[in-house]
Design an enzyme around this catalytic site. Structure first.
Site, PDB file in Angstrom:
ATOM      1  N   GLU A  64      19.641  82.854   6.442  1.00  0.00           N
ATOM      2  CA  GLU A  64      18.791  83.654   6.660  1.00  0.00           C
ATOM      3  C   GLU A  64      17.825  84.276   5.996  1.00  0.00           C
ATOM      4  O   GLU A  64      16.971  85.165   6.068  1.00  0.00           O
ATOM      5  CB  GLU A  64      18.333  83.008   8.239  1.00  0.00           C
ATOM      6  CG  GLU A  64      18.440  83.506   8.847  1.00  0.00           C
ATOM      7  CD  GLU A  64      20.361  83.361   9.341  1.00  0.00           C
ATOM      8  OE1 GLU A  64      20.838  83.106   9.274  1.00  0.00           O
ATOM      9  OE2 GLU A  64      20.401  84.298  10.609  1.00  0.00           O
TER      10      GLU A  64
ATOM     11  N   GLU B 219      36.302  93.623  12.623  1.00  0.00           N
ATOM     12  CA  GLU B 219      35.752  93.661  10.973  1.00  0.00           C
ATOM     13  C   GLU B 219      34.612  94.513  11.049  1.00  0.00           C
ATOM     14  O   GLU B 219      33.087  94.076  11.532  1.00  0.00           O
ATOM     15  CB  GLU B 219      35.266  91.974  10.541  1.00  0.00           C
ATOM     16  CG  GLU B 219      35.348  91.965   9.667  1.00  0.00           C
ATOM     17  CD  GLU B 219      35.238  90.596   9.313  1.00  0.00           C
ATOM     18  OE1 GLU B 219      33.801  89.973  10.075  1.00  0.00           O
ATOM     19  OE2 GLU B 219      34.863  90.487   7.900  1.00  0.00           O
TER      20      GLU B 219
ATOM     21  N   PHE C 156      25.451  86.032   4.851  1.00  0.00           N
ATOM     22  CA  PHE C 156      24.906  86.247   3.444  1.00  0.00           C
ATOM     23  C   PHE C 156      25.311  86.816   2.630  1.00  0.00           C
ATOM     24  O   PHE C 156      24.865  87.134   1.188  1.00  0.00           O
ATOM     25  CB  PHE C 156      24.253  87.845   4.450  1.00  0.00           C
ATOM     26  CG  PHE C 156      24.947  88.832   4.600  1.00  0.00           C
ATOM     27  CD1 PHE C 156      24.514  89.724   4.132  1.00  0.00           C
ATOM     28  CD2 PHE C 156      25.876  88.623   6.104  1.00  0.00           C
ATOM     29  CE1 PHE C 156      25.318  91.065   3.917  1.00  0.00           C
ATOM     30  CE2 PHE C 156      26.450  89.782   6.466  1.00  0.00           C
ATOM     31  CZ  PHE C 156      26.478  90.996   5.628  1.00  0.00           C
TER      32      PHE C 156
ATOM     33  N   SER D 223      31.840  84.234   9.617  1.00  0.00           N
ATOM     34  CA  SER D 223      32.146  84.699  10.900  1.00  0.00           C
ATOM     35  C   SER D 223      33.248  84.118  11.797  1.00  0.00           C
ATOM     36  O   SER D 223      32.566  83.072  11.861  1.00  0.00           O
ATOM     37  CB  SER D 223      31.789  85.877  12.132  1.00  0.00           C
ATOM     38  OG  SER D 223      30.784  85.252  12.492  1.00  0.00           O
TER      39      SER D 223
ATOM     40  N   CYS E 230      34.446  89.258   2.155  1.00  0.00           N
ATOM     41  CA  CYS E 230      35.279  88.881   2.975  1.00  0.00           C
ATOM     42  C   CYS E 230      37.123  89.517   2.697  1.00  0.00           C
ATOM     43  O   CYS E 230      37.775  89.422   2.716  1.00  0.00           O
ATOM     44  CB  CYS E 230      35.433  87.534   3.048  1.00  0.00           C
ATOM     45  SG  CYS E 230      35.376  86.996   2.321  1.00  0.00           S
TER      46      CYS E 230
ATOM     47  N   LYS F 120      22.599  74.748   3.790  1.00  0.00           N
ATOM     48  CA  LYS F 120      21.898  75.692   5.046  1.00  0.00           C
ATOM     49  C   LYS F 120      22.636  77.083   4.463  1.00  0.00           C
ATOM     50  O   LYS F 120      23.523  77.385   4.931  1.00  0.00           O
ATOM     51  CB  LYS F 120      22.792  75.724   5.767  1.00  0.00           C
ATOM     52  CG  LYS F 120      21.692  75.683   7.144  1.00  0.00           C
ATOM     53  CD  LYS F 120      21.257  77.375   7.099  1.00  0.00           C
ATOM     54  CE  LYS F 120      21.904  77.752   8.377  1.00  0.00           C
ATOM     55  NZ  LYS F 120      21.475  79.388   8.270  1.00  0.00           N
TER      56      LYS F 120
HETATM   57  P1  NAD Z   1      27.275  84.708  10.650  1.00  0.00           P
HETATM   58  O1  NAD Z   1      28.742  83.822  10.477  1.00  0.00           O
HETATM   59  O2  NAD Z   1      26.698  85.628  11.079  1.00  0.00           O
HETATM   60  O3  NAD Z   1      27.063  83.571   9.677  1.00  0.00           O
HETATM   61  C1  NAD Z   1      27.207  82.337   8.418  1.00  0.00           C
HETATM   62  C2  NAD Z   1      26.517  81.593   8.675  1.00  0.00           C
HETATM   63  O4  NAD Z   1      26.618  80.998   9.831  1.00  0.00           O
HETATM   64  C3  NAD Z   1      24.609  81.818   8.327  1.00  0.00           C
HETATM   65  O5  NAD Z   1      24.660  80.466   8.009  1.00  0.00           O
HETATM   66  C4  NAD Z   1      23.520  81.689  10.026  1.00  0.00           C
HETATM   67  O6  NAD Z   1      22.916  81.200   9.748  1.00  0.00           O
HETATM   68  C5  NAD Z   1      24.674  80.623  10.844  1.00  0.00           C
HETATM   69  N1  NAD Z   1      24.871  81.066  12.097  1.00  0.00           N
HETATM   70  C6  NAD Z   1      25.076  82.496  12.416  1.00  0.00           C
HETATM   71  N2  NAD Z   1      25.019  82.360  13.598  1.00  0.00           N
HETATM   72  C7  NAD Z   1      25.569  80.904  13.507  1.00  0.00           C
HETATM   73  C8  NAD Z   1      25.323  80.210  15.541  1.00  0.00           C
HETATM   74  N3  NAD Z   1      25.273  81.370  16.461  1.00  0.00           N
HETATM   75  N4  NAD Z   1      25.318  78.978  15.535  1.00  0.00           N
HETATM   76  C9  NAD Z   1      25.620  78.045  14.484  1.00  0.00           C
HETATM   77  N5  NAD Z   1      25.444  79.355  13.429  1.00  0.00           N
HETATM   78  C10 NAD Z   1      24.801  80.297  12.762  1.00  0.00           C
HETATM   79  O7  NAD Z   1      28.351  85.391   8.943  1.00  0.00           O
HETATM   80  P2  NAD Z   1      27.640  86.875   8.004  1.00  0.00           P
HETATM   81  O8  NAD Z   1      26.855  87.726   8.907  1.00  0.00           O
HETATM   82  O9  NAD Z   1      26.244  86.005   7.246  1.00  0.00           O
HETATM   83  O10 NAD Z   1      28.485  87.077   6.907  1.00  0.00           O
HETATM   84  C11 NAD Z   1      29.610  87.961   7.053  1.00  0.00           C
HETATM   85  C12 NAD Z   1      30.703  87.530   7.635  1.00  0.00           C
HETATM   86  O11 NAD Z   1      30.886  85.995   6.765  1.00  0.00           O
HETATM   87  C13 NAD Z   1      32.076  88.406   8.021  1.00  0.00           C
HETATM   88  O12 NAD Z   1      33.045  87.656   8.677  1.00  0.00           O
HETATM   89  C14 NAD Z   1      32.899  87.828   6.294  1.00  0.00           C
HETATM   90  O13 NAD Z   1      33.927  88.038   6.919  1.00  0.00           O
HETATM   91  C15 NAD Z   1      32.837  86.029   6.561  1.00  0.00           C
HETATM   92  N6  NAD Z   1      32.750  86.032   4.899  1.00  0.00           N
HETATM   93  C16 NAD Z   1      33.907  85.748   4.757  1.00  0.00           C
HETATM   94  C17 NAD Z   1      35.209  84.271   3.431  1.00  0.00           C
HETATM   95  C18 NAD Z   1      35.180  84.338   3.291  1.00  0.00           C
HETATM   96  O14 NAD Z   1      35.676  83.844   2.893  1.00  0.00           O
HETATM   97  N7  NAD Z   1      36.474  83.950   4.215  1.00  0.00           N
HETATM   98  C19 NAD Z   1      33.708  84.784   2.868  1.00  0.00           C
HETATM   99  C20 NAD Z   1      32.725  85.225   2.873  1.00  0.00           C
HETATM  100  C21 NAD Z   1      31.922  86.087   3.797  1.00  0.00           C
END
Ligand code: NAD
Length: 512
Positions: free
Chosen positions: A191, A397, A164, A241, A296, A188
């Site tokens: 959401e 985090e 997000f 994450s 991040c 994808k």
């Molecule tokens: P998230 O992991 O909750 O979601 C990321 C994606 O995975 C979304 O599209 C979501 O719909 C999907 N997703 C979520 N739960 C899922 C599941 N159980 N099974 C399958 N798909 C699932 O992350 P977020 O809250 O949207 O973003 C924040 C996180 O992203 C933080 O941990 C941040 O550090 C990380 N991030 C990392 C970087 C990097 O480059 N390393 C960059 C940006 C964000």
């Protein structure tokens, strides 16, 4: 060569009540009957809904991408370059409308949203150099009359699953190189803030990207799991994450896909005793609270070495009341709300836990007037001092406007802290001592290092990637490693008929 028809001018549209999918070059309303809410974080209200794809809808997007692949990979490099230039120019021309989508659904203030888009545009610009990036190699006369050359070819259908917190930039990290290399793409998005992706899809169509080359499926785990198992998807790029990144990597690779999965972070900023305290405090505040800490590459933990701790904490604390927290529609706002109420409340919960575990709360974001008075998901800036590695606010985090300070006696203790941390995304060191900075760059087990630079996000002609639990996979994202990720090498050994030199030889081919 396949000719690409001029598309009809697709006007980037304002947000809809229900955000649909984008399949085969058009908006496709969902049919699964499943939807999720999309909040305006500044008002706390549900602004619209987003369709959640079924397995069949993901399959339809993959089928569109698969059908578009043969013609797209056969499209000349110069035509693909021309289209990448058009995409770049359209995103630049429409950056304010795109930024408005980010503000409306993510909550980030315009300066931050426009910064995100500018960094995304860098990736589009890098992709305009695709004829150069895809150059192979040629070795003449490896044996008598025999040449060997390497070409790089696209993989097929690639998928991107994005978080997000960068609804425009992270998709651009992925699709710019993926499609420039000749792949087709299924995105994808998160959401929580899906409208930016639909807006970008319309810009791509306007730029001349053929139908099916770029698709968007909105949704949740159902869509993600189908992507991970779909036999026609060759590669998956993920950013999110750490627990989900690990799951994506394990499941995708088990199903035979090439996967790069970037995870979470806990970025440390080391401040040595000789650092310029005012500069370090400016950097800590900018990198700790920018985008409400939802980056991040945000600085989460300041590691104050020796006598710098007291003046540094004081200098950081002095800056916090001046930060203007407010909705992105307020031109003066510097820090917006958090993405959801659930997330805001979780972030705030670390403050009481920190006190219970023995830390000192220097500034409490719950004291900001908008925390109590607004329905939006606001939280002011928090600063926690005397944080020890065992505490929750150090270990987790937090992903919010909470900066912690850990005090250590020496450089070696600071280094140990960073290297013991399970994450290894970014880190920074603040010092006037070039030797110390160089030693840190040599010693630290982290993928991206800043020297007096708090948010060392690499420019698009390098690649982005953390170490340890911040990245699962072998290749970093975007830049040269992105090109490697989205292509595979083919090595051709060639000989042209030379009458009279041919003979039968059952021995293993030798070059000498
Ligand atoms: P998230 O992991 O909750 O979601 C990321 C994606 O995975 C979304 O599209 C979501 O719909 C999907 N997703 C979520 N739960 C899922 C599941 N159980 N099974 C399958 N798909 C699932 O992350 P977020 O809250 O949207 O973003 C924040 C996180 O992203 C933080 O941990 C941040 O550090 C990380 N991030 C990392 C970087 C990097 O480059 N390393 C960059 C940006 C964000």
């Amino acid at each position: 060569m396949t000719q690409i028809a001029e598309p009809e001018m697709a006007r980037p549209s304002a947000s809809n009540d229900v955000v649909p999918h984008w399949i085969g070059g058009r908006r496709v309303p969902g049919t699964s009957g499943r939807r999720g809410p999309v909040f305006n974080p500044a008002s706390g209200q549900i602004a619209r809904e987003v369709d959640f794809a079924s397995i069949a809808e993901v399959d339809a997007a993959v089928a569109a991408a698969k059908a578009a692949f043969p013609a797209w990979r056969a499209t000349s490099l110069s035509k693909r370059t021309e289209i990448m230039f058009k995409i770049r120019n359209l995103v630049e021309a429409h950056r304010k409308e795109l930024a408005a989508h980010l503000t409306a659904e993510h909550g980030k203030v315009p300066s931050d949203a426009l910064g995100e888009i500018a960094r995304g545009i860098e990736n589009l610009e890098f992709a305009t150099g695709i004829p150069n990036h895809m150059k192979g190699g040629f070795s003449e006369q490896v044996s008598s009359g025999i040449d060997v050359y390497q070409i790089r070819q696209p993989l097929g259908v690639a998928a991107g699953i994005t978080p997000f917190n960068f609804p425009a930039m992270v998709p651009m990290w992925m699709f710019a190189n993926a499609i420039a290399c000749g792949n087709t793409f299924v995105l994808k998005p998160s959401e929580k803030d899906p409208s930016a992706s639909l807006f970008i899809a319309e810009l791509l169509a306007e730029a001349g990207v053929p139908d099916g080359v770029f698709n968007v499926v909105n949704g949740d785990k159902v869509a993600v799991d189908r992507i991970l198992e779909h036999p026609d998807i060759a590669a998956v790029s993920f950013v999110g994450s750490t627990p989900i990144a690990r799951y994506i990597y394990e499941t995708g690779t088990k199903n035979g896909k090439r996967v790069q999965a970037l995870g979470g972070a806990k970025n440390h900023m080391i401040v040595l005793p000789d650092a310029d305290v005012e500069m370090a405090a400016d950097a800590a505040v900018s990198a700790g609270y920018g985008s409400s800490g939802e980056r991040c590459m945000a600085i989460a933990t300041v590691v104050a070495v020796g006598a710098v701790a007291d003046p540094l904490v004081e200098a950081i604390a002095k800056r916090l009341p001046k930060i203007k927290v407010g909705p992105g529609t307020d031109p003066e706002a510097e820090m917006g709300p958090l993405v959801t109420r659930v997330h805001r409340d979780k972030v705030a919960s670390y403050l009481d836990i920190a006190v219970a575990q023995g830390a000192t709360v220097v500034a409490d974001g719950r004291e900001h007037p908008l925390y109590g008075s607004s329905d939006g998901f606001f939280l002011g800036t928090s600063l926690i001092d005397n944080v020890a590695p065992g505490m929750d606010c150090y270990r987790d985090e937090i992903f919010g406007p909470v900066l912690t300070v850990t005090r250590v006696g020496t450089y070696d203790e600071a280094l140990q802290l960073v290297n013991d941390n399970p994450y290894g995304n970014g880190t920074a060191i603040f010092t006037r001592d070039g030797g110390a900075a160089r030693q840190y760059q040599f010693d630290v087990n982290v993928g991206m290092v800043g020297i007096n630079v708090p948010v060392p996000v690499p420019v698009a002609f390098y690649s982005f990637g953390g170490w340890k639990a911040s990245l699962f996979g072998d290749l970093h994202m975007y830049g040269p490693e992105g090109i490697q990720f989205y292509t595979r090498a083919k090595i051709v050994t060639s000989r042209w008929p030379d009458p009279g030199t041919s003979k039968v030889d059952l021995g293993f081919p030798r070059t000498r």
